[in-house]
Write an enzyme that holds these catalytic residues in place. Structure first.
Site, PDB file in Angstrom:
ATOM      1  N   ARG A 143       0.834  -1.213   0.000  1.00  0.00           N
ATOM      2  CA  ARG A 143       0.000   0.000   0.000  1.00  0.00           C
ATOM      3  C   ARG A 143       0.868   1.263   0.000  1.00  0.00           C
ATOM      4  O   ARG A 143       2.085   1.190  -0.113  1.00  0.00           O
ATOM      5  CB  ARG A 143      -0.871  -0.007   1.271  1.00  0.00           C
ATOM      6  CG  ARG A 143      -1.664  -1.299   1.487  1.00  0.00           C
ATOM      7  CD  ARG A 143      -2.926  -1.248   0.696  1.00  0.00           C
ATOM      8  NE  ARG A 143      -3.797  -2.390   0.931  1.00  0.00           N
ATOM      9  CZ  ARG A 143      -4.832  -2.388   1.784  1.00  0.00           C
ATOM     10  NH1 ARG A 143      -5.082  -1.352   2.560  1.00  0.00           N
ATOM     11  NH2 ARG A 143      -5.621  -3.440   1.869  1.00  0.00           N
ATOM     12  N   CYS A 428     -10.626   6.572  13.589  1.00  0.00           N
ATOM     13  CA  CYS A 428     -10.834   6.018  12.246  1.00  0.00           C
ATOM     14  C   CYS A 428     -12.171   6.499  11.693  1.00  0.00           C
ATOM     15  O   CYS A 428     -12.988   7.056  12.423  1.00  0.00           O
ATOM     16  CB  CYS A 428     -10.812   4.496  12.290  1.00  0.00           C
ATOM     17  SG  CYS A 428     -12.329   3.796  12.967  1.00  0.00           S
TER      18      CYS A 428
END
Ligand code: SRM
Ligand code: SF4
Length: 573
Positions: A143, A428
């Protein structure tokens, strides 16, 4: 070789013809806002997730309507660097195609939410037109590569950023599928014409994450990554990097075979070896990672099961040379430095606190508009931090007054005059977009902190930095298991409270109380904060204090995360 069947995702990858699947056909089918199940897995490799607005679910169910499907796109920015023009374009797309906000992620990327299927291709094309991309922002590949977002505080930071960009380029999938589907690139007739020299046809068993840190700052949280490089500076020069492997945070409540794990520092490599080491670590995991069980497929389990010594030896074998012995380094914290800083060249940077990483205009605080206005005149760049904040970077003496004026005009000049607890917070995304959220996080943590701030004021702790992180589930996207105070959702308005993480992100925390609701949080934490204010030793951090005073036992490594939890952690039946 295991005789267990491969996980379903392995079949999807094999059948996909290097990540093509039937995505192109699915996009053309406007009779539904969704994609097929297989394509939903495959578009992750292209940087997108199919989601639905979970706030709208009950009403739509009542009216027998389909879910309100939309897509999230994650834009990859190695080291978190974006030009002012890229900021302006992302900001425009947030209005034109998405929900009017930009999310700065915990891995220094942009996310746009709420893009409907008919706009997905156009958005990805325009992202590429702006010289950014979304390939490999998600999926079973490497990623976005993270790096300290202070690349010019010293020349070392600039070298580290260059290495991050090189690793990112080297590990980007080679398939032309992304170009064909989103950018109308020329079709490659046969899959045999292309090869993925590093990944192969089935890519990796699971996601893979890399970061580079320049001590003493661990703001990129190296211990949470599959692979990290820790810059070692000797005689003012970059001698090379310590190599750390096997970190990862995701787990499942109630399944002890899953656990967060901190990376092991296994050796040292020179700057010239960095890309090769990254490639070979990826290859060892490609060949030995568990492809039968996605909850056991990350590198952390490969290393936990086979041992660190086995991994180091195997890596040396793949490299054809041995890593050097680990060199000394010290991390002091994993937070950001807010406000103005000036680097060794006399160039200025301003780090802005962005609550929950959400760039949005709210009544009385037009932050998004302000940043757009800054981007229009800014001649340096933007740096996203791994703590979801934003650095307006590389401002010369001549330009500083102009930027400062805009910061004042849009209410951002004093963004860092908040409690040290709030400045050290991460939440988050969670609800309403995240399909996996069990509880709120981004929309709730600010309120929890507001309540705690009154207590901090009372106990004289307003300026004490204590890391506090909240996630809507135990996947760990806000890295809550490395926080001194970590809240992890278990269900609507139910959180596990974890205490005792290391202030520099070097130690996992431990469950202190299970299933707290909103009314429990203050009475549970207040006495501990008060004791900390009164009884801490000189310079003692909150995470260390709660262990010394026996509120929790220290977690030594991942396999110990579920052990030695005090019985009082669990609510009475
Ligand atoms: Fe994450 C899945 C958001 C950083 C561990 N993560 C998700 C998904 C895509 C949910 C899904 O699979 O449907 C979330 C999308 C929510 C949304 O609506 O946007 C999501 N993760 C995020 C972000 C946006 C959180 C944020 O508020 O900033 C971060 C994006 C980073 C990026 O730019 O690439 C994000 N995720 C992390 C981190 C932190 C890190 O990497 O430093 C972790 C913990 C470290 C790790 O990987 O172990 C993390 N996300 C997960 C996991 C658990 C993986 C595991 O090994 O168990 C999942 C679930 C999964 O993969 O099955 C997940
Ligand atoms: Fe979603 Fe859970 Fe990640 Fe939060 S931690 S973004 S709730 S997957």
């Amino acid at each position: 070789m295991s005789d267990k069947p491969l996980s379903a995702n392995e079949g999807i990858k094999i059948r996909s013809n290097y990540l093509r699947g039937t995505i192109a056909e699915g996009l053309a089918d406007l009779s539904t806002g969704s994609l097929s199940e297989d394509d939903q897995q495959l578009i992750k490799f292209h940087g997108s997730y199919q989601q639905d607005d979970r706030d709208l679910r009950p009403d739509r169910r009542k009216h027998k309507l389909d879910k309100a499907y939309s897509f999230m796109i994650r834009i990859r920015l190695p080291g978190g660097v974006a030009t002012p023009q890229q900021w302006i374009e992302t900001d425009r797309m947030a209005d034109e195609f998405a929900n009017g906000t930009i999310k700065l992620t915990t891995r220094q990327a942009f996310q746009l939410h709420g893009i409907i299927k008919s706009n997905l291709k156009r958005t990805i094309r325009e992202i590429n037109d702006a010289a950014m991309d979304s390939i490999a922002a998600c999926g079973d590949v490497n990623r976005n590569v993270m790096c300290n977002p202070n690349p010019h505080l010293s020349s070392i930071h600039a070298e580290a950023l260059r290495a991050a960009q090189q690793i990112s380029d080297h590990l980007t999938p080679q398939t032309r599928a992304y170009h064909e589907i989103w950018l109308d690139g020329e079709k490659v007739e046969s899959s045999e014409e292309e090869v993925e020299p590093i990944y192969g046809r089935t890519y990796l068993p699971r996601k893979f994450k890399i970061t580079i840190a320049v001590p003493p700052s661990n703001d990129v949280d190296i211990y949470a990554n599959d692979l990290s490089f820790i810059a070692i500076v000797e005689d003012g020069k970059l001698a090379g990097y310590n190599v750390a492997v096997g970190g990862g945070l995701g787990m499942t409540h109630g399944v002890e075979a899953t656990f967060p794990r901190i990376a092991d520092v296994i050796g040292f490599c020179t700057p010239e070896q960095v890309v090769d080491v990254a490639e070979k670590v990826v290859m060892v995991q490609r060949d030995f990672g568990d492809r039968t069980d996605r909850k056991h497929a990350r590198l952390k389990y490969t290393i936990q099961d086979r041992g660190v010594a086995w991994f180091a030896a195997e890596l040396n074998r793949y490299l054809g040379y041995d890593l050097g012995p680990v060199r000394d380094f010290v991390f002091t914290d994993n937070g950001d430095r807010f406000g103005w800083t000036t680097d060794e060249r006399g160039v200025h940077h301003y780090t802005l606190f962005v609550q929950g990483g959400r760039v949005v205009d709210t009544p009385g605080y037009p932050m998004r508009t302000g940043l757009r206005e800054i981007a229009k005149v800014h001649q340096g760049d933007f740096r996203l931090t791994a703590n979801q904040n934003l650095m307006i970077a590389n401002i010369t003496d001549e330009r500083r007054a102009e930027i400062e004026e805009l910061l004042v005009k849009y209410g951002m000049a004093r963004s860092h005059e908040r409690s040290a607890l709030r400045l050290a917070s991460i939440a988050c995304v969670a609800l309403p977009t995240c399909a996996l959220a069990l509880a709120e996080a981004e929309r709730y943590l600010p309120d929890v902190i507001t309540v705690l701030e009154d207590e901090l004021e009372k106990f004289g702790l307003r300026h004490d930095s204590i890391t506090i992180r909240m996630t809507g589930c135990p996947n760990g996207c806000g890295r809550p298991f490395l926080a001194e105070i970590g809240f992890v959702g278990r269900g609507p308005d139910r959180y596990n409270l974890y205490l005792g993480g290391g202030h520099a992100g070097q130690r996992l925390n431990k469950l202190y109380r299970q299933d707290l609701d909103a009314s429990d949080i203050l009475p549970t934490l207040s006495p501990i904060l008060e004791a900390y204010a009164k009884e801490r030793e000189e310079g003692e951090k909150f995470g260390d204090f709660v262990i010394r005073r026996g509120y929790v036992t220290a977690t030594v490594q991942g396999d110990d995360f579920h052990a030695n939890i005090k019985p009082e952690a669990y609510p009475a039946k």
